[in-house]
Scaffold this motif. Structure first.
Motif, PDB file in Angstrom:
ATOM      1  N   GLY A 154       7.384  20.647  -3.140  1.00  0.00           N
ATOM      2  CA  GLY A 154       8.589  19.830  -2.966  1.00  0.00           C
ATOM      3  C   GLY A 154       8.344  18.374  -2.674  1.00  0.00           C
ATOM      4  O   GLY A 154       9.221  17.684  -2.151  1.00  0.00           O
ATOM      5  N   ILE A 155       7.168  17.855  -3.008  1.00  0.00           N
ATOM      6  CA  ILE A 155       6.851  16.439  -2.806  1.00  0.00           C
ATOM      7  C   ILE A 155       6.729  15.816  -4.183  1.00  0.00           C
ATOM      8  O   ILE A 155       5.956  16.284  -5.013  1.00  0.00           O
ATOM      9  CB  ILE A 155       5.537  16.273  -2.022  1.00  0.00           C
ATOM     10  CG1 ILE A 155       5.624  16.985  -0.676  1.00  0.00           C
ATOM     11  CG2 ILE A 155       5.214  14.803  -1.820  1.00  0.00           C
ATOM     12  CD1 ILE A 155       4.298  17.092   0.033  1.00  0.00           C
ATOM     13  N   LEU A 197       0.839  -1.187   0.000  1.00  0.00           N
ATOM     14  CA  LEU A 197       0.000   0.000   0.000  1.00  0.00           C
ATOM     15  C   LEU A 197       0.877   1.240   0.000  1.00  0.00           C
ATOM     16  O   LEU A 197       2.012   1.205   0.480  1.00  0.00           O
ATOM     17  CB  LEU A 197      -0.906   0.001   1.232  1.00  0.00           C
ATOM     18  CG  LEU A 197      -1.957  -1.091   1.277  1.00  0.00           C
ATOM     19  CD1 LEU A 197      -2.717  -1.035   2.591  1.00  0.00           C
ATOM     20  CD2 LEU A 197      -2.915  -0.963   0.112  1.00  0.00           C
ATOM     21  N   PRO A 198       0.345   2.336  -0.512  1.00  0.00           N
ATOM     22  CA  PRO A 198       1.121   3.569  -0.502  1.00  0.00           C
ATOM     23  C   PRO A 198       1.440   4.000   0.927  1.00  0.00           C
ATOM     24  O   PRO A 198       0.623   3.834   1.833  1.00  0.00           O
ATOM     25  CB  PRO A 198       0.192   4.585  -1.167  1.00  0.00           C
ATOM     26  CG  PRO A 198      -0.776   3.774  -1.935  1.00  0.00           C
ATOM     27  CD  PRO A 198      -0.924   2.481  -1.196  1.00  0.00           C
ATOM     28  N   ALA A 199       2.624   4.531   1.114  1.00  0.00           N
ATOM     29  CA  ALA A 199       3.015   5.039   2.427  1.00  0.00           C
ATOM     30  C   ALA A 199       2.356   6.395   2.632  1.00  0.00           C
ATOM     31  O   ALA A 199       2.320   7.217   1.714  1.00  0.00           O
ATOM     32  CB  ALA A 199       4.527   5.180   2.502  1.00  0.00           C
ATOM     33  N   PRO A 200       1.797   6.641   3.808  1.00  0.00           N
ATOM     34  CA  PRO A 200       1.156   7.936   4.035  1.00  0.00           C
ATOM     35  C   PRO A 200       2.186   9.063   4.073  1.00  0.00           C
ATOM     36  O   PRO A 200       3.340   8.853   4.444  1.00  0.00           O
ATOM     37  CB  PRO A 200       0.471   7.766   5.389  1.00  0.00           C
ATOM     38  CG  PRO A 200       1.201   6.665   6.054  1.00  0.00           C
ATOM     39  CD  PRO A 200       1.728   5.773   4.958  1.00  0.00           C
ATOM     40  N   LEU A 201       1.744  10.234   3.682  1.00  0.00           N
ATOM     41  CA  LEU A 201       2.606  11.408   3.791  1.00  0.00           C
ATOM     42  C   LEU A 201       2.734  11.797   5.254  1.00  0.00           C
ATOM     43  O   LEU A 201       1.872  11.475   6.075  1.00  0.00           O
ATOM     44  CB  LEU A 201       2.003  12.573   3.004  1.00  0.00           C
ATOM     45  CG  LEU A 201       1.889  12.388   1.494  1.00  0.00           C
ATOM     46  CD1 LEU A 201       1.167  13.568   0.888  1.00  0.00           C
ATOM     47  CD2 LEU A 201       3.249  12.224   0.863  1.00  0.00           C
ATOM     48  N   THR A 202       3.760  12.523   5.567  1.00  0.00           N
ATOM     49  CA  THR A 202       3.909  13.015   6.927  1.00  0.00           C
ATOM     50  C   THR A 202       2.880  14.115   7.162  1.00  0.00           C
ATOM     51  O   THR A 202       2.308  14.670   6.211  1.00  0.00           O
ATOM     52  CB  THR A 202       5.323  13.580   7.150  1.00  0.00           C
ATOM     53  OG1 THR A 202       5.487  14.723   6.317  1.00  0.00           O
ATOM     54  CG2 THR A 202       6.386  12.534   6.836  1.00  0.00           C
ATOM     55  N   ALA A 203       2.664  14.445   8.421  1.00  0.00           N
ATOM     56  CA  ALA A 203       1.712  15.508   8.756  1.00  0.00           C
ATOM     57  C   ALA A 203       2.155  16.839   8.139  1.00  0.00           C
ATOM     58  O   ALA A 203       1.317  17.626   7.680  1.00  0.00           O
ATOM     59  CB  ALA A 203       1.580  15.638  10.270  1.00  0.00           C
ATOM     60  N   LEU A 204       3.460  17.076   8.087  1.00  0.00           N
ATOM     61  CA  LEU A 204       3.967  18.316   7.491  1.00  0.00           C
ATOM     62  C   LEU A 204       3.686  18.350   5.990  1.00  0.00           C
ATOM     63  O   LEU A 204       3.235  19.373   5.459  1.00  0.00           O
ATOM     64  CB  LEU A 204       5.472  18.454   7.746  1.00  0.00           C
ATOM     65  CG  LEU A 204       6.142  19.661   7.101  1.00  0.00           C
ATOM     66  CD1 LEU A 204       5.542  20.952   7.638  1.00  0.00           C
ATOM     67  CD2 LEU A 204       7.635  19.626   7.304  1.00  0.00           C
ATOM     68  N   GLN A 205       3.924  17.244   5.287  1.00  0.00           N
ATOM     69  CA  GLN A 205       3.645  17.195   3.849  1.00  0.00           C
ATOM     70  C   GLN A 205       2.154  17.382   3.584  1.00  0.00           C
ATOM     71  O   GLN A 205       1.754  18.098   2.667  1.00  0.00           O
ATOM     72  CB  GLN A 205       4.122  15.867   3.266  1.00  0.00           C
ATOM     73  CG  GLN A 205       5.622  15.724   3.221  1.00  0.00           C
ATOM     74  CD  GLN A 205       6.038  14.319   2.836  1.00  0.00           C
ATOM     75  OE1 GLN A 205       5.375  13.332   3.196  1.00  0.00           O
ATOM     76  NE2 GLN A 205       7.136  14.212   2.111  1.00  0.00           N
ATOM     77  N   ASP A 206       1.338  16.757   4.407  1.00  0.00           N
ATOM     78  CA  ASP A 206      -0.106  16.894   4.288  1.00  0.00           C
ATOM     79  C   ASP A 206      -0.524  18.353   4.469  1.00  0.00           C
ATOM     80  O   ASP A 206      -1.330  18.877   3.690  1.00  0.00           O
ATOM     81  CB  ASP A 206      -0.771  16.007   5.341  1.00  0.00           C
ATOM     82  CG  ASP A 206      -2.275  16.089   5.303  1.00  0.00           C
ATOM     83  OD1 ASP A 206      -2.856  15.822   4.235  1.00  0.00           O
ATOM     84  OD2 ASP A 206      -2.874  16.415   6.344  1.00  0.00           O
ATOM     85  N   GLN A 247      -2.281  20.950   1.726  1.00  0.00           N
ATOM     86  CA  GLN A 247      -3.518  21.649   2.096  1.00  0.00           C
ATOM     87  C   GLN A 247      -3.346  23.157   1.942  1.00  0.00           C
ATOM     88  O   GLN A 247      -4.200  23.831   1.363  1.00  0.00           O
ATOM     89  CB  GLN A 247      -3.890  21.294   3.539  1.00  0.00           C
ATOM     90  CG  GLN A 247      -5.058  22.061   4.094  1.00  0.00           C
ATOM     91  CD  GLN A 247      -6.390  21.430   3.788  1.00  0.00           C
ATOM     92  OE1 GLN A 247      -6.451  20.362   3.187  1.00  0.00           O
ATOM     93  NE2 GLN A 247      -7.449  22.095   4.177  1.00  0.00           N
ATOM     94  N   GLN A 248      -2.250  23.698   2.428  1.00  0.00           N
ATOM     95  CA  GLN A 248      -2.006  25.144   2.337  1.00  0.00           C
ATOM     96  C   GLN A 248      -1.867  25.588   0.879  1.00  0.00           C
ATOM     97  O   GLN A 248      -2.367  26.655   0.503  1.00  0.00           O
ATOM     98  CB  GLN A 248      -0.757  25.528   3.124  1.00  0.00           C
ATOM     99  CG  GLN A 248      -0.948  25.468   4.612  1.00  0.00           C
ATOM    100  CD  GLN A 248       0.358  25.649   5.372  1.00  0.00           C
ATOM    101  OE1 GLN A 248       1.440  25.692   4.788  1.00  0.00           O
ATOM    102  NE2 GLN A 248       0.252  25.744   6.689  1.00  0.00           N
ATOM    103  N   GLU A 249      -1.196  24.788   0.055  1.00  0.00           N
ATOM    104  CA  GLU A 249      -1.031  25.147  -1.358  1.00  0.00           C
ATOM    105  C   GLU A 249      -2.371  25.136  -2.079  1.00  0.00           C
ATOM    106  O   GLU A 249      -2.651  26.020  -2.890  1.00  0.00           O
ATOM    107  CB  GLU A 249      -0.043  24.188  -2.036  1.00  0.00           C
ATOM    108  CG  GLU A 249       0.223  24.494  -3.479  1.00  0.00           C
ATOM    109  CD  GLU A 249       0.951  25.812  -3.729  1.00  0.00           C
ATOM    110  OE1 GLU A 249       0.930  26.256  -4.891  1.00  0.00           O
ATOM    111  OE2 GLU A 249       1.529  26.388  -2.797  1.00  0.00           O
ATOM    112  N   LEU A 250      -3.217  24.170  -1.782  1.00  0.00           N
ATOM    113  CA  LEU A 250      -4.542  24.135  -2.397  1.00  0.00           C
ATOM    114  C   LEU A 250      -5.377  25.339  -1.965  1.00  0.00           C
ATOM    115  O   LEU A 250      -6.071  25.946  -2.788  1.00  0.00           O
ATOM    116  CB  LEU A 250      -5.259  22.830  -2.050  1.00  0.00           C
ATOM    117  CG  LEU A 250      -4.698  21.558  -2.667  1.00  0.00           C
ATOM    118  CD1 LEU A 250      -5.379  20.326  -2.072  1.00  0.00           C
ATOM    119  CD2 LEU A 250      -4.829  21.569  -4.177  1.00  0.00           C
ATOM    120  N   LEU A 251      -5.306  25.686  -0.695  1.00  0.00           N
ATOM    121  CA  LEU A 251      -6.043  26.861  -0.204  1.00  0.00           C
ATOM    122  C   LEU A 251      -5.490  28.141  -0.825  1.00  0.00           C
ATOM    123  O   LEU A 251      -6.245  29.062  -1.154  1.00  0.00           O
ATOM    124  CB  LEU A 251      -5.981  26.932   1.322  1.00  0.00           C
ATOM    125  CG  LEU A 251      -6.800  25.890   2.075  1.00  0.00           C
ATOM    126  CD1 LEU A 251      -6.443  25.885   3.557  1.00  0.00           C
ATOM    127  CD2 LEU A 251      -8.288  26.129   1.874  1.00  0.00           C
TER     128      LEU A 251
END
Length: 182
Positions: free
Chosen positions: A160-161, A35-44, A48-52
């Motif tokens: 940067g992801i 399964l895909p590895a989850p992103l870190t809370a910082l990456q998440d 979110q901030q970039e989408l906003l």
């Protein structure tokens, strides 16, 4: 799997065809799927901030996906009037038939109601005629999905992801986290 091969060889050499059918391919378990590895809370948080920050049509689509746990295919099929008032100050999104072969109502908060209003606003500027869908399709559904996925990769590259692919998970107890295949 080795035992099946041994029985097939024995069935051939000993002229006992019934041995070859004792263990079938369907009896062997499937190999485990990574399964895909989850992103870190910082990456998440960065996504979110970039989408906003972008606040355009595609960004609002991904925010809607993120906050409802909807699949991308179901999202592009949403109707113009998908937002339903189910009780005083309680709203839900009517999700049409999709991969799960079920229609359902997803309860939403005021932020998601604002997202739907923003998507309606962006749709009002679209030159394509209103066909009853929340998102316009210049070509077809698969082209729109491909365009949205490309947009997500652009957003991730901007912060940067650089994952290979994404998926979302929905849990009513915790906020949704993006996941990336590494």
């Amino acid at each position: 799997m080795r035992l099946r091969c041994i029985l097939e060889e024995l069935a051939w050499t000993a002229q006992l065809p019934d041995l070859a059918h004792l263990i079938r391919r369907e009896d062997s378990p499937r190999p485990p799927q990574r399964l895909p590895a989850p992103l870190t809370a910082l990456q998440d948080q960065l996504i979110q901030q970039e989408l906003l920050r972008r606040n355009d049509l595609s960004a609002n689509v991904f925010l809607l996906l993120r906050h409802t746990g909807m699949r991308i295919g179901a999202c592009v099929d949403l109707s113009w009037d998908c937002l339903r008032n189910v009780a005083p100050d309680r709203w839900a999104i009517h999700v049409p038939l999709g991969k799960l072969k079920t229609e359902r109502m997803v309860p939403v908060d005021s932020f998601v109601c604002e997202l739907v209003q923003r998507l309606r606003f962006f749709r009002s500027f679209d030159p394509l005629p209103l066909e009853g869908t929340l998102l316009s399709r210049p070509h077809d559904k698969t082209a729109l999905i491909r365009q949205l996925r490309y947009y997500l990769h652009e957003v991730c590259a901007a912060v940067g992801i650089l994952p290979a692919s994404f998926r979302t998970a929905y849990d009513t107890r915790t906020p949704v986290r993006w996941s990336a295949r590494v």
